[in-house]
Design a protein around this motif. Structure first.
Motif, PDB file in Angstrom:
ATOM      1  N   SER A  12     -81.654 -26.982  14.468  1.00 22.93           N
ATOM      2  CA  SER A  12     -80.514 -26.347  15.111  1.00 22.93           C
ATOM      3  C   SER A  12     -79.447 -27.403  15.336  1.00 22.93           C
ATOM      4  O   SER A  12     -79.680 -28.604  15.131  1.00 22.93           O
ATOM      5  N   ALA A  13     -78.252 -26.972  15.746  1.00 26.76           N
ATOM      6  CA  ALA A  13     -77.137 -27.905  15.948  1.00 26.76           C
ATOM      7  C   ALA A  13     -76.586 -27.754  17.357  1.00 26.76           C
ATOM      8  O   ALA A  13     -76.322 -26.639  17.813  1.00 26.76           O
ATOM      9  N   MET A  14     -76.412 -28.874  18.027  1.00 19.35           N
ATOM     10  CA  MET A  14     -75.774 -28.917  19.344  1.00 19.35           C
ATOM     11  C   MET A  14     -74.360 -29.449  19.124  1.00 19.35           C
ATOM     12  O   MET A  14     -74.128 -30.655  19.066  1.00 19.35           O
ATOM     13  N   LEU A  31     -71.908 -23.396  11.573  1.00 18.13           N
ATOM     14  CA  LEU A  31     -71.631 -22.975  12.947  1.00 18.13           C
ATOM     15  C   LEU A  31     -72.711 -22.051  13.476  1.00 18.13           C
ATOM     16  O   LEU A  31     -73.023 -22.063  14.669  1.00 18.13           O
ATOM     17  N   SER A  32     -73.301 -21.260  12.593  1.00 24.06           N
ATOM     18  CA  SER A  32     -74.345 -20.331  13.031  1.00 24.06           C
ATOM     19  C   SER A  32     -75.570 -21.046  13.563  1.00 24.06           C
ATOM     20  O   SER A  32     -76.359 -20.475  14.325  1.00 24.06           O
ATOM     21  N   LEU A  38     -82.798 -22.505  12.594  1.00 25.79           N
ATOM     22  CA  LEU A  38     -83.378 -22.162  11.303  1.00 25.79           C
ATOM     23  C   LEU A  38     -84.827 -22.608  11.302  1.00 25.79           C
ATOM     24  O   LEU A  38     -85.113 -23.795  11.483  1.00 25.79           O
ATOM     25  N   SER A  39     -85.744 -21.680  11.101  1.00 27.08           N
ATOM     26  CA  SER A  39     -87.170 -21.996  11.107  1.00 27.08           C
ATOM     27  C   SER A  39     -87.670 -22.236   9.691  1.00 27.08           C
ATOM     28  O   SER A  39     -87.171 -21.636   8.727  1.00 27.08           O
ATOM     29  N   PHE A  40     -88.650 -23.117   9.571  1.00 26.66           N
ATOM     30  CA  PHE A  40     -89.276 -23.405   8.287  1.00 26.66           C
ATOM     31  C   PHE A  40     -90.714 -22.903   8.316  1.00 26.66           C
ATOM     32  O   PHE A  40     -91.459 -23.197   9.259  1.00 26.66           O
ATOM     33  N   ASP A  41     -91.087 -22.141   7.294  1.00 30.99           N
ATOM     34  CA  ASP A  41     -92.434 -21.581   7.252  1.00 30.99           C
ATOM     35  C   ASP A  41     -93.089 -21.768   5.888  1.00 30.99           C
ATOM     36  O   ASP A  41     -94.056 -21.094   5.550  1.00 30.99           O
ATOM     37  N   SER A  42     -92.558 -22.676   5.097  1.00 36.61           N
ATOM     38  CA  SER A  42     -93.123 -22.971   3.781  1.00 36.61           C
ATOM     39  C   SER A  42     -93.027 -24.472   3.542  1.00 36.61           C
ATOM     40  O   SER A  42     -92.140 -25.145   4.095  1.00 36.61           O
ATOM     41  N   PHE A  93     -80.838 -31.150  15.930  1.00 35.09           N
ATOM     42  CA  PHE A  93     -82.108 -31.178  16.653  1.00 35.09           C
ATOM     43  C   PHE A  93     -83.175 -30.539  15.779  1.00 35.09           C
ATOM     44  O   PHE A  93     -83.007 -29.403  15.316  1.00 35.09           O
ATOM     45  N   MET A  94     -84.250 -31.263  15.520  1.00 37.95           N
ATOM     46  CA  MET A  94     -85.343 -30.748  14.691  1.00 37.95           C
ATOM     47  C   MET A  94     -86.637 -30.721  15.500  1.00 37.95           C
ATOM     48  O   MET A  94     -86.994 -31.718  16.142  1.00 37.95           O
ATOM     49  N   ARG A  95     -87.313 -29.603  15.471  1.00 40.13           N
ATOM     50  CA  ARG A  95     -88.640 -29.531  16.082  1.00 40.13           C
ATOM     51  C   ARG A  95     -89.639 -30.122  15.097  1.00 40.13           C
ATOM     52  O   ARG A  95     -89.742 -29.675  13.952  1.00 40.13           O
ATOM     53  N   ARG A  96     -90.345 -31.148  15.542  1.00 39.07           N
ATOM     54  CA  ARG A  96     -91.248 -31.871  14.663  1.00 39.07           C
ATOM     55  C   ARG A  96     -92.703 -31.554  14.977  1.00 39.07           C
ATOM     56  O   ARG A  96     -93.055 -31.213  16.112  1.00 39.07           O
ATOM     57  N   GLY A  97     -93.538 -31.688  13.966  1.00 33.49           N
ATOM     58  CA  GLY A  97     -94.973 -31.473  14.136  1.00 33.49           C
ATOM     59  C   GLY A  97     -95.613 -32.630  14.881  1.00 33.49           C
ATOM     60  O   GLY A  97     -94.988 -33.651  15.161  1.00 33.49           O
TER      61      GLY A  97
END
Length: 257
Positions: A12-14, A31-32, A38-42, A93-97
């Protein structure tokens, strides 16, 4: 294609953290990201869209935010020939494993010459072997600048990639023939099967055909998933192949009279 936890599960973007670069705020798809992550599932995610839609800009920002050099290379590459990347990485901002990738690298077609120069320079340092990359055409070791652009690009990917790695690829097809694109598709599939995650901006209808990959379109003002046959790359290529003479006539023939 998803088996196990991803290294990056969303982005996502702040925007309040992004300085300047007013043009970024004129790209609707980017901008969206300020409203919806945006989620990653692959294990393989493709970014597609028209030129200027923001796909390469986001890919670059993610790579830089992850700690990679803006011009490309592995986490050990710190060279800079021109500071041309956007400020978007400041607000990414990235959600990391829970696990870190064993290796990371960022490949972009436009600055790969600089990466090859740095790779060759490093390989010539005292105590190192020199010719450390495999030429895909001959199977023999060679310096990157001793190969064609396409051979060097593919050789770098084949020799630098590792299982359980994280890879950002920006238009990797640019220097590759159709047959070499098939080779790259195979390499990408093998990496994904062995725990790697790849995020790729591309126009290639060959690469986009990778089974199990997720395709994210930047067209239409927002990020959204689409199927392979919905991509412009596929549709325009199919239309041209199946209607070549008619399309060439409409494009090239002058009006009579």
């Amino acid at each position: 294609m998803l088996d196990g936890e991803l290294f990056i599960s969303s982005v996502s973007a702040m925007w309040d953290l992004v300085r300047g670069d007013a043009y970024l705020r004129g790209i609707p798809a980017l901008l969206s990201l300020g409203e919806n992550e945006l989620s990653f599932d692959s294990r393989v995610t493709f970014f597609v869209g028209e030129n200027g839609s923001g796909k390469s800009t986001l890919l670059e920002a993610m790579a830089v935010a992850f700690g990679l050099n803006a011009e490309g290379g592995t986490s050990n590459y710190t060279f800079s020939t021109r500071d041309s990347h956007s400020a978007l990485h400041e607000g990414i901002f990235m959600r990391r494993g829970r696990l870190a990738p064993r290796s990371t690298f960022f490949l972009r077609a436009e600055s790969f010459y600089n990466v090859a120069t740095e790779a060759d320079r490093c390989s010539m340092r005292p105590g190192l072997s020199g010719a450390v990359y495999t030429n895909p055409a001959s199977g023999r070791p060679a310096l990157l600048h001793e190969m064609s652009h396409g051979e060097a690009f593919l050789g770098f990917i084949q020799d630098s990639s590792r299982d359980n790695g994280l890879y950002f690829l920006d238009e990797p097809e640019a220097a590759l023939s159709p047959s070499r694109q098939l080779t790259l598709l195979y390499e990408m599939d093998q990496l994904a099967r062995h725990g790697s995650q790849l995020i790729v901006a591309t126009h290639s209808p060959i690469l986009l055909g990778l089974p199990g990959a997720r395709i994210i379109s930047f067209d239409g003002g927002e990020l959204h998933g689409i199927d392979y046959a919905e991509t412009e790359s596929y549709q325009v290529t199919e239309l041209f192949i199946n209607n070549r003479e008619r399309m060439l006539h409409e494009l090239l023939e002058s009006e009579e009279g």
